[in-house]
Motif scaffolding. Sequence first.
Motif, mmCIF file in Angstrom:
data_model
loop_
_atom_site.group_PDB
_atom_site.id
_atom_site.type_symbol
_atom_site.label_atom_id
_atom_site.label_comp_id
_atom_site.label_asym_id
_atom_site.label_seq_id
_atom_site.Cartn_x
_atom_site.Cartn_y
_atom_site.Cartn_z
ATOM 1 N N ARG A 124 0.839 -1.203 0.000
ATOM 2 C CA ARG A 124 0.000 0.000 0.000
ATOM 3 C C ARG A 124 0.878 1.260 0.000
ATOM 4 N N LEU A 125 1.885 1.264 0.870
ATOM 5 C CA LEU A 125 2.784 2.424 0.927
ATOM 6 C C LEU A 125 3.557 2.568 -0.386
ATOM 7 N N LEU A 126 4.057 1.447 -0.889
ATOM 8 C CA LEU A 126 4.813 1.467 -2.147
ATOM 9 C C LEU A 126 3.962 2.040 -3.289
ATOM 10 N N ALA A 127 2.717 1.613 -3.354
ATOM 11 C CA ALA A 127 1.832 2.056 -4.446
ATOM 12 C C ALA A 127 1.370 3.499 -4.252
ATOM 13 N N ALA A 128 1.231 3.922 -2.985
ATOM 14 C CA ALA A 128 0.635 5.243 -2.722
ATOM 15 C C ALA A 128 1.639 6.393 -2.687
ATOM 16 N N PHE A 129 2.907 6.107 -2.388
ATOM 17 C CA PHE A 129 3.866 7.217 -2.211
ATOM 18 C C PHE A 129 3.984 8.145 -3.427
ATOM 19 N N PRO A 130 4.048 7.642 -4.675
ATOM 20 C CA PRO A 130 4.158 8.588 -5.799
ATOM 21 C C PRO A 130 2.966 9.554 -5.849
ATOM 22 N N ALA A 131 1.767 9.036 -5.585
ATOM 23 C CA ALA A 131 0.582 9.913 -5.613
ATOM 24 C C ALA A 131 0.601 10.889 -4.445
ATOM 25 N N ILE A 132 1.056 10.430 -3.279
ATOM 26 C CA ILE A 132 1.149 11.328 -2.117
ATOM 27 C C ILE A 132 2.031 12.519 -2.459
ATOM 28 N N MET A 133 3.204 12.214 -3.006
ATOM 29 C CA MET A 133 4.194 13.259 -3.331
ATOM 30 C C MET A 133 3.639 14.210 -4.394
ATOM 31 N N CYS A 134 3.083 13.650 -5.456
ATOM 32 C CA CYS A 134 2.646 14.492 -6.581
ATOM 33 C C CYS A 134 1.337 15.215 -6.280
ATOM 34 N N PHE A 135 0.434 14.560 -5.537
ATOM 35 C CA PHE A 135 -0.833 15.223 -5.207
ATOM 36 C C PHE A 135 -0.536 16.482 -4.403
ATOM 37 N N TRP A 136 0.301 16.342 -3.363
ATOM 38 C CA TRP A 136 0.641 17.519 -2.551
ATOM 39 C C TRP A 136 1.391 18.562 -3.391
ATOM 40 N N TYR A 137 2.385 18.122 -4.150
ATOM 41 C CA TYR A 137 3.229 19.070 -4.886
ATOM 42 C C TYR A 137 2.398 19.865 -5.895
ATOM 43 N N ARG A 138 1.578 19.187 -6.651
ATOM 44 C CA ARG A 138 0.853 19.885 -7.714
ATOM 45 C C ARG A 138 -0.290 20.735 -7.149
ATOM 46 N N TYR A 139 -0.884 20.288 -6.055
ATOM 47 C CA TYR A 139 -1.946 21.106 -5.446
ATOM 48 C C TYR A 139 -1.338 22.377 -4.845
#
Length: 374
Positions: A124-139
């Motif tokens: 779950r962490l492996l799959a979610a980390f890219p989205a966590i990073m990019c969701f925050w960065y782009r928002y």
Amino acid sequence: MVDKKLTGAGLRGQSAGQTKLCTVGKSGSGLTYCGYDVSDLADNATFEEVAYLLFNSELPNESQLADYLSSLKGLRDLPQALKEVLKLIPADTHPMDVMRTACSFLGNLEPEVEFTQQIQASNRLLAAFPAIMCFWYRYSHEGVEIDCQTDQNSTAGHFLKLLTSKSPSALHKKVMDVSLILYAEHEFNASTFTARVCASTLSDMYSCVAGAIGSLRGPLHGGANEAAMDMIQKFSSPEDAKKQMAEMLARKEKIMGFGHAIYRASDPRNVIIKKWSEQLSKEYGDTSLYDISVACEEYMWDSKKLFCNADFFHASAYHFMGIPTKLFTPIFVCSRVTGWAAHVMEQRQNNRIIRPSADYIGSEPRVVTPISER
Ligand SMILES: CC(=O)SCCNC(=O)CCNC(=O)[C@H](O)C(C)(C)COP(=O)(O)OP(=O)(O)OC[C@H]1O[C@@H](n2cnc3c(N)ncnc32)[C@H](O)[C@@H]1OP(=O)(O)O
Ligand SMILES: O=C([O-])CC(=O)C(=O)O
């Protein structure tokens, strides 16, 4: 001043446990994951195959890999509550603090209640980390609320597409995949050891990974790729790089991206990422940052016999791919979560709480003087 080398500072050279996962510098410079040379894996495997290897001790066959890729894809989206938390985090927050907070909050929403859930929590962490990073960065930086799912099969392609919403080139996907392989695992480095210490108290996976992120954040460890980028961007030419580095060394400053606690002659990951950095520089159409990086490497070896570690040429490689510098160390998290989780699982298999001793060097026994007499 106390001689750090005589006092065993940093536990250097002492074994702190056993592992089946990795050897570092066993024959001077080598690096193996579960018996496979890292250069062999970088040439002939993908990051997801390496993740599977670290979690299962064997490389997957075709159908196991297909199942694994599809299960990771199904774990990429973020819960709405986590998106709301990410939207609240200011743009000037250190991105590693974002990763740490998000890891911790995901552990609130989807706790690892039993150790039988450890593979599920790790994936779950492996799959979610890219989205966590990019969701925050782009928002926070662009005001864009991205879709956390992409059509990309690989973690590398998924991350690159989340970052720009454009389909990445085959070259960029390949380099990012190799980078994730190179960063995946490294024995008892500081962040992994943090994870193992936490695991040894029988704590949960999210706490172990959150602690490890905190350790990786520092510039003496994972933060060095970002610090190396900040440094090389200040150099105007190879000659200027040599001049400024001489001045930094004269001021006894550490040069980020050089030296290593275990390797003595070279870091085997450097030659691999350096080659890709050179190729990317040509595609980028301006090789000056690569040329400056090579001048740094030559100068540090000639003057101090210090070599580039994995972080140094990662800086220029990521830069040529258009990745913002502040995301360099979080990408390390997206990869190293595999090594951390594998070590947590290994620690749990044969656990004893990690609790070394200290040599006391404080005052002799004394009694409390009443506060009015001090
Ligand atoms: C993926 C990774 O985490 S790789 C590491 C990333 N970190 C960095 O790039 C930060 C810069 N490098 C460093 O700070 C160190 O080399 C470390 C933290 C990686 C290893 O530290 P140590 O094991 O203590 O280094 P080591 O014992 O080999 O140091 C030997 C000497 O070289 C010096 N030295 C080591 N690295 C550097 C450097 N990058 N710049 C300048 N001098 C250095 C040390 O200060 C030490 O000098 P001293 O004997 O006068 O004190
Ligand atoms: O092993 C270390 O000390 C640091 C390192 O290179 C890594 O964690 O990749």
